[in-house]
Design an enzyme around this catalytic site. Structure first.
Site, PDB file in Angstrom:
ATOM      1  NE  ARG A  89     -25.408  20.504 -69.692  1.00 14.51           N
ATOM      2  CZ  ARG A  89     -24.803  20.417 -71.304  1.00 14.51           C
ATOM      3  NH1 ARG A  89     -25.179  19.825 -72.659  1.00 14.51           N
ATOM      4  NH2 ARG A  89     -23.214  20.044 -70.805  1.00 14.51           N
ATOM      5  CG  ASP A  90     -24.559  13.300 -66.011  1.00 15.32           C
ATOM      6  OD1 ASP A  90     -25.671  12.149 -65.752  1.00 15.32           O
ATOM      7  OD2 ASP A  90     -23.065  12.790 -65.752  1.00 15.32           O
TER       8      ASP A  90
END
Length: 177
Positions: free
Chosen positions: A61-62
């Protein structure tokens, strides 16, 4: 205490920033090597299983230049799994709270939808697009404009930014996006 491996080098954000300041493009071989290493790290993460052999469904997610470290020895590491999500996690992100850097989100993440590994693949596409064109893909003047760009605009073909861009690579980049 948290013990972490010491990586002597810089994050990809700093590398790209310094190259942009000097107007030096990243060599294609270097961009591909970095992308390949990030893909290997994500594949390892995405394929993790629990004690019963069930996939954990981990999504980083990053995936962004801030979280890709390039050492002086040429090693590449994907770091900061602090906001990673698994399918077995009990705690859920509060509604309305976005986690990650907005210029490196998939449209699904920007919309707060359920994510799977494809979201991380999309982010690899952003990294590869930016490393090979020398331009920002979704970054705008404000976070809101950036989020709108991620959700509403398709990525332009890299060949529109770089003459002679390899066609096969362009197909790969566009498929990820």
């Amino acid at each position: 205490y948290i013990a972490m491996e010491y990586l002597h080098g810089h994050d990809l954000r700093r590398v790209l920033s310094q190259m942009a300041k000097r107007r030096v493009p990243m060599r294609l071989a270097n961009a591909l090597s970095i992308a390949r290493a990030v893909c290997r790290g994500l594949d390892y993460t995405h394929e993790r299983t629990d004690a019963n052999g069930e996939q954990l469904g981990i999504v980083h997610r990053d995936v962004s230049p801030h979280n890709v470290l390039v050492t002086y020895g040429g090693r590449v590491k994907l770091v900061d799994f602090g906001i990673a999500k698994t399918t077995i996690q009990l705690a859920r992100t509060r509604t309305g709270i976005l986690k990650g850097k907005v210029a490196y989100m998939s449209p699904e993440q920007a919309l707060g939808e359920t994510l799977d590994r494809r979201s991380d693949v999309f982010c690899i596409g952003i990294l590869l697009w930016e490393m090979t064109t020398g331009h920002w893909l979704y970054r705008r003047k404000s976070e809101l404009e950036t989020l709108k760009a991620v959700v509403e605009h398709d990525a332009p073909l890299p060949s529109l930014k770089v003459a002679g861009y390899p066609k096969q690579l362009e197909q790969i980049v566009m498929k990820t996006l």
